[in-house]
Write a protein that holds these residues in place. Structure first.
Motif, PDB file in Angstrom:
ATOM      1  N   ASP A  67       0.835  -1.200   0.000  1.00 35.81           N
ATOM      2  CA  ASP A  67       0.000   0.000   0.000  1.00 35.81           C
ATOM      3  C   ASP A  67       0.873   1.255   0.000  1.00 35.81           C
ATOM      4  O   ASP A  67       0.574   2.223  -0.728  1.00 35.81           O
ATOM      5  CB  ASP A  67      -0.945   0.006   1.209  1.00 35.81           C
ATOM      6  CG  ASP A  67      -2.004  -1.079   1.126  1.00 35.81           C
ATOM      7  OD1 ASP A  67      -2.243  -1.585   0.012  1.00 35.81           O
ATOM      8  OD2 ASP A  67      -2.581  -1.416   2.187  1.00 35.81           O
ATOM      9  N   ALA A  68       1.929   1.256   0.788  1.00 40.66           N
ATOM     10  CA  ALA A  68       2.814   2.425   0.842  1.00 40.66           C
ATOM     11  C   ALA A  68       3.516   2.626  -0.494  1.00 40.66           C
ATOM     12  O   ALA A  68       3.653   3.770  -0.964  1.00 40.66           O
ATOM     13  CB  ALA A  68       3.843   2.241   1.957  1.00 40.66           C
ATOM     14  N   GLU A  70       2.371   1.740  -3.453  1.00 37.02           N
ATOM     15  CA  GLU A  70       1.371   2.221  -4.416  1.00 37.02           C
ATOM     16  C   GLU A  70       1.099   3.710  -4.213  1.00 37.02           C
ATOM     17  O   GLU A  70       0.932   4.450  -5.188  1.00 37.02           O
ATOM     18  CB  GLU A  70       0.081   1.404  -4.262  1.00 37.02           C
ATOM     19  CG  GLU A  70       0.193  -0.001  -4.796  1.00 37.02           C
ATOM     20  CD  GLU A  70      -1.062  -0.821  -4.533  1.00 37.02           C
ATOM     21  OE1 GLU A  70      -2.028  -0.304  -3.943  1.00 37.02           O
ATOM     22  OE2 GLU A  70      -1.066  -2.006  -4.931  1.00 37.02           O
ATOM     23  N   ASP A  71       1.077   4.149  -2.964  1.00 42.26           N
ATOM     24  CA  ASP A  71       0.880   5.572  -2.688  1.00 42.26           C
ATOM     25  C   ASP A  71       2.031   6.395  -3.253  1.00 42.26           C
ATOM     26  O   ASP A  71       1.818   7.476  -3.822  1.00 42.26           O
ATOM     27  CB  ASP A  71       0.745   5.828  -1.186  1.00 42.26           C
ATOM     28  CG  ASP A  71      -0.551   5.254  -0.612  1.00 42.26           C
ATOM     29  OD1 ASP A  71      -1.478   4.985  -1.422  1.00 42.26           O
ATOM     30  OD2 ASP A  71      -0.627   5.076   0.617  1.00 42.26           O
ATOM     31  N   LYS A  74       1.804   6.640  -7.076  1.00 43.38           N
ATOM     32  CA  LYS A  74       0.742   7.537  -7.561  1.00 43.38           C
ATOM     33  C   LYS A  74       1.241   8.974  -7.607  1.00 43.38           C
ATOM     34  O   LYS A  74       0.809   9.751  -8.435  1.00 43.38           O
ATOM     35  CB  LYS A  74      -0.481   7.432  -6.662  1.00 43.38           C
ATOM     36  CG  LYS A  74      -1.242   6.148  -6.840  1.00 43.38           C
ATOM     37  CD  LYS A  74      -2.454   6.107  -5.947  1.00 43.38           C
ATOM     38  CE  LYS A  74      -3.158   4.768  -6.046  1.00 43.38           C
ATOM     39  NZ  LYS A  74      -4.311   4.698  -5.142  1.00 43.38           N
ATOM     40  N   ASP A  75       2.152   9.303  -6.682  1.00 40.80           N
ATOM     41  CA  ASP A  75       2.656  10.692  -6.630  1.00 40.80           C
ATOM     42  C   ASP A  75       3.623  10.919  -7.702  1.00 40.80           C
ATOM     43  O   ASP A  75       4.056  11.076  -8.552  1.00 40.80           O
ATOM     44  CB  ASP A  75       3.331  10.969  -5.274  1.00 40.80           C
ATOM     45  CG  ASP A  75       2.307  10.912  -4.136  1.00 40.80           C
ATOM     46  OD1 ASP A  75       1.117  11.131  -4.398  1.00 40.80           O
ATOM     47  OD2 ASP A  75       2.738  10.642  -3.011  1.00 40.80           O
TER      48      ASP A  75
END
Length: 75
Positions: A67-68, A70-71, A74-75
């Protein structure tokens, strides 16, 4: 010079015979081994419930990391 080669050939033949004898002896030893004792020893040393808990914890940690990542992607 011929004598040296004859001696080396005899020594080589003896070494091959000894190796064959040891291999045959080890083969018979493994053939006669009781593998059921090994299975019992393995069952005694490993508790699968502990392994499952560890795996579940590792999967939860992996999900957090994914999850980290993927975050950040995205940035």
């Amino acid at each position: 010079m011929s004598t040296i080669f004859k001696i080396l050939a005899v020594v080589g033949a003896v070494a091959v015979a000894v190796a064959a004898f040891l291999a045959f002896k080890k083969h018979k030893e493994l053939e006669d081994y009781d593998y059921e004792d090994l299975d019992d020893d393995f069952d005694d040393c490993c508790d699968c419930d502990d392994c499952k808990e560890t795996t579940d914890d590792a999967e939860a940690d992996l999900d957090k990391v994914e999850d980290a990542v993927e975050d950040v992607d995205k940035d």
